[in-house]
Design an enzyme around this catalytic site. Sequence first.
Site, PDB file in Angstrom:
ATOM      1  N   MET A 103       0.847  -1.178   0.000  1.00 32.42           N
ATOM      2  CA  MET A 103       0.000   0.000   0.000  1.00 32.42           C
ATOM      3  C   MET A 103       0.900   1.251   0.000  1.00 32.42           C
ATOM      4  O   MET A 103       1.824   1.336  -0.780  1.00 32.42           O
ATOM      5  CB  MET A 103      -0.989  -0.026   1.163  1.00 32.42           C
ATOM      6  CG  MET A 103      -2.014  -1.166   1.056  1.00 32.42           C
ATOM      7  SD  MET A 103      -3.031  -0.993  -0.439  1.00 32.42           S
ATOM      8  CE  MET A 103      -4.153  -2.380  -0.265  1.00 32.42           C
ATOM      9  N   SER A 104       0.661   2.190   0.892  1.00 32.14           N
ATOM     10  CA  SER A 104       1.387   3.468   0.784  1.00 32.14           C
ATOM     11  C   SER A 104       2.816   3.431   1.287  1.00 32.14           C
ATOM     12  O   SER A 104       3.520   4.444   1.176  1.00 32.14           O
ATOM     13  CB  SER A 104       0.607   4.573   1.486  1.00 32.14           C
ATOM     14  OG  SER A 104      -0.559   4.887   0.746  1.00 32.14           O
TER      15      SER A 104
END
Length: 397
Positions: A103-104
Amino acid sequence: MTRLTRGVPPPPDGQATLANWRTSPFNRWAFHHVREIVPSADIPNDPATALEFPSAPIDLSALRIDQFFDETDTDGLVIAHRGRIVYERYANGMTADSPHILMSVSKSLLGLLAGVLTARGDLEPERRVTDVIPEVAGTAYNGATIRDLLDMRAGIAFDEDYLATSGAIIAYRKAVNWNPLQPGDAPSDLRSFYRELVESSGPHGGPFHYVSPNTDLLGWVIERATGQRYADLMSELLWKPMGATRSAYITVDRLGAPRCAGGGCATVRDLARVGQLLVQGGARGSKQVIPERWIDDITHKGDRDAWADGDGVAVFPGLPLRYRSKWYVHDGAAPLIFGFGIHGQFLFVDRQREIAIAKVSSQALPIDVERIGATMRAASRIIDFLAFAHPSSGRPP
């Protein structure tokens, strides 16, 4: 393997698909089988120069770490101290060889690549984005600099509501190939999506405002500035020279644009090795992979006021943080820099105490403030335990 994916093929209600892969319980399988659902580009390692992490397990039972592991829906956890793995555990069918979506934390990897490219002269942080990508002239990115994108201080009106069912974030997810098109939808792509971002939230260089498309735009800037694919650059400049033991990969849209904001997938050991590289000041032996001055800049240069006035405080309530070049920074006895991604992805790095903690998860909620807080507290306990109870554990040869 979870029951969800058993059968050849699994029953319809047990299949992870593009429509459900980020929702619980399907994410428990999908988060480490992403390339079976979303198109991807490989980020090769170099087996000839791969560097296995030595292991020196330490009894962490006093920290109730197994309970923390289960309570935060952790899929994989690797803790490294002074260059050795002192704790490692997996769940939900994960193994040491399974790439898991970051993800981030993917953003944080881009932040490191940006430092390498800046040192080479390929990237100029103070340059205007439209100088490199004139295609976004006429959008809200007019006047924004590459530094504004790196520090999430571009004045872009975009509501990063992960639970929204309509609006710009849904168009964005369809553009990056993370959501299926609905009947009547025209095929879209990431780079065309930027034409929709025409409204400003304020001046550039203002408060921290978390907008994932900023990072994907940086990926476009990097590819345009270098004339190379992002995945190839990540392989050539980070993954191979740091000694990754497995290839990573990144999701791409229908035209091959990389999802730099959240589509990176890697093994937990290799994610921890990124942390170890930062502990070592960006060097592997005599080779400087990431400029140490860039790491120092991340550690010390984030703007406290921009953070305090921004929207990140809702995710990390009560924590005085800074944000610089896609990394969060928590000041304390020793600065803690970390990457964070929704559904419980983390990479913590304490350079002074030589500790890296990589955690990947399949939490049901994208943003679970209670579990984020529990993870921050657990990381602090782990660091304190290793720093004070095991201060003299030996470095690897």
